[in-house]
Motif scaffolding. Structure first.
Motif, short mmCIF file in Angstrom:
data_model
loop_
_atom_site.label_atom_id
_atom_site.label_comp_id
_atom_site.label_asym_id
_atom_site.label_seq_id
_atom_site.Cartn_x
_atom_site.Cartn_y
_atom_site.Cartn_z
N UNK A 204 4.71 0.94 -3.91
CA UNK A 204 4.73 -0.26 -4.75
C UNK A 204 6.01 -1.11 -4.61
N UNK A 205 7.21 -0.47 -4.55
CA UNK A 205 8.40 -1.34 -4.41
C UNK A 205 8.36 -2.20 -3.15
N UNK A 206 7.82 -1.66 -2.04
CA UNK A 206 7.82 -2.50 -0.83
C UNK A 206 6.81 -3.63 -0.95
N UNK A 211 6.63 -10.02 -1.58
CA UNK A 211 6.12 -11.32 -2.05
C UNK A 211 7.22 -12.39 -1.99
N UNK A 212 6.99 -13.49 -1.29
CA UNK A 212 8.05 -14.50 -1.14
C UNK A 212 8.35 -15.27 -2.42
N UNK A 213 7.43 -15.23 -3.41
CA UNK A 213 7.66 -16.01 -4.64
C UNK A 213 7.78 -15.10 -5.87
N UNK A 224 -2.79 4.40 -14.87
CA UNK A 224 -2.31 4.73 -13.52
C UNK A 224 -1.30 3.69 -13.06
N UNK A 225 -0.29 4.10 -12.27
CA UNK A 225 0.64 3.10 -11.75
C UNK A 225 -0.06 2.16 -10.78
N UNK A 226 0.07 0.87 -11.03
CA UNK A 226 -0.55 -0.12 -10.13
C UNK A 226 0.36 -1.36 -10.07
N UNK A 227 -0.24 -2.49 -9.76
CA UNK A 227 0.51 -3.74 -9.60
C UNK A 227 -0.25 -4.85 -10.30
N UNK A 228 0.44 -5.92 -10.64
CA UNK A 228 -0.25 -7.11 -11.13
C UNK A 228 0.35 -8.35 -10.49
N UNK A 242 -0.94 -6.63 4.07
CA UNK A 242 -0.65 -5.63 5.13
C UNK A 242 -0.03 -4.34 4.61
N UNK A 243 1.00 -4.39 3.73
CA UNK A 243 1.54 -3.10 3.28
C UNK A 243 0.68 -2.43 2.22
N UNK A 244 -0.28 -3.16 1.66
CA UNK A 244 -1.09 -2.61 0.56
C UNK A 244 -2.51 -3.15 0.63
N UNK A 245 -3.37 -2.56 1.47
CA UNK A 245 -4.73 -3.09 1.61
C UNK A 245 -5.53 -3.21 0.31
N UNK A 246 -5.23 -2.41 -0.74
CA UNK A 246 -5.96 -2.67 -2.00
C UNK A 246 -5.67 -4.05 -2.61
#
Ligand code: SF4
Ligand code: SF4
Length: 356
Positions: A204-206, A211-213, A224-228, A242-246
């Motif tokens: 997740x940190x990578x 993200x450029x913005x 569960x640990x995820x992203x938003x 590319x680093x996270x296909x989901x």
């Protein structure tokens, strides 16, 4: 023949052992070159040795039957030496001028066009597409085949004001380059996240750092640990995929194609330039991309008609001005052509010479 250097795991191989003997003998000692006809180059060395190069277009993706056929033509009609260009053209070198026409006939008889030199439309440079890469939004190679079928006459004839280099890129962020006309995938919606997979697949940190913005934040989803993603900030660049296909950004409807014009690496008559967006939101319509072909052909026809001899695409546009470019090509100019992104100031300052 030069001695083979030891194999290495990466990088281009030593070309000398595969080079035509006349080229090896006269390496760096050429005195004259000319362009006798479309697809044919002539070089004369200081020693008086001569060599002709015949350039043939291919279908871009080649099976081994095709490559054997091309190699057989080299053995039968050429001197047995070929090279492939970065644009998947094949070039035959012959030291006897009387071999040129029979070689051209043999290639034409098998369906390979001869051209792509001087002020023709070159074969399209392309990225890997569905065949090799794991993140493409379209099949760059397919676009090449479909479009070159349409641009056949412009490849075999030298009737453009100057050289026209085309390219396709199957994502917006990685490989690709500058071209007189570039065909580039354009995502128009933020990624949809498969939260069940993020924790198992992604670091997740990578992904956040990518993200450029700064639109991605770590989040807990269903425990569960995820992203938003902050969709107001997201510029739909696709860098998180590319680093996270989901972080699925490819979409049959919302991944579109955009056309950019006026890029070039050459500094022959004017400095190198970045291409600029002129058409967007075109459907990613495999297998023939007719809407893309229509826009590319419209731009080419206008440039052919209106460009002065030896003006590259960007030189022509600089002379007539962008408003006239849109008027003459009939392409609509919309608010989406204006870069109003808050980081755009850095873009406007960018050039091929200055980066900060
Ligand atoms: S342009 Fe993007 S998707 Fe296409 S081959 Fe390069 S990295 Fe892969
Ligand atoms: S698509 Fe680009 S801008 Fe949007 S969240 Fe992913 S990396 Fe950030």
């Amino acid at each position: 023949m030069a001695e083979l250097r030891p194999p290495i795991e990466s990088g281009a191989p030593d070309p000398m052992p595969y080079m035509h003997p006349v080229m090896v003998k006269n390496y760096g000692k050429w005195s004259f070159h000319s362009h006798p006809k479309p697809g044919v180059l002539y070089h004369r060395a200081e020693s008086g040795d001569e060599i002709w190069t015949v350039k043939a277009g291919t279908q871009r993706q080649m099976d081994h039957y095709t490559i054997r056929e091309l190699a057989d033509i080299a053995d039968q009609y050429g001197d047995g030496f070929v090279r492939f260009t970065a644009r998947s053209n094949i070039e035959y070198m012959v030291a006897d001028g009387s071999k040129v026409e029979p070689l051209i006939k043999a290639l034409n008889d098998k369906g390979y066009p001869i051209g792509g030199t001087a002020n023709s439309v070159s074969m399209i440079a392309h990225t890997q597409g569905w065949l090799h890469c794991d993140i493409p939004g379209t099949d760059a190679s397919g676009v090449v085949k479909a479009l070159m079928d349409e641009l056949y006459d412009d490849f075999v004839k030298c009737e453009m004001p100057n050289r026209v280099k085309l390219s396709t890129s199957c994502c917006e962020i990685n490989c690709g380059g500058q071209a007189d006309i570039a065909i580039i995938v354009q995502h128009t919606k933020p990624p949809k996240i498969n939260h069940d997979l993020v924790a198992n697949v992604c670091e997740r940190p990578s992904v956040v750092a990518r993200c450029p913005v700064a639109a991605i934040r770590p989040a807990l989803v269903n425990g569960k640990p995820s992203l938003e993603v902050d969709e107001k900030k997201c510029i739909c660049c696709g860098a998180c995929f590319p680093p996270c296909p989901p972080m699925q950004i490819n979409d049959p409807e919302h991944s579109k194609i955009a056309i950019w014009v006026g890029g070039k690496n050459s500094n022959a008559r004017s400095k190198p330039t970045f291409h600029k967006l002129v058409a967007s939101g075109l459907p990613n319509n495999a297998p023939r991309w007719p809407e893309v072909a229509e826009v590319v052909k419209k731009i080419l026809a206008t440039y052919k008609e209106d460009g002065k001899p030896w003006e590259r695409m960007i030189d022509w546009i600089d002379r007539i001005g962008w408003p006239a470019f849109f008027e003459k090509t009939g392409l609509p100019f919309t608010k989406y052509h204006i870069d109003n992104w808050r980081g755009g100031r850095a873009n406007l300052n960018a050039s091929t010479h200055i980066r900060f």
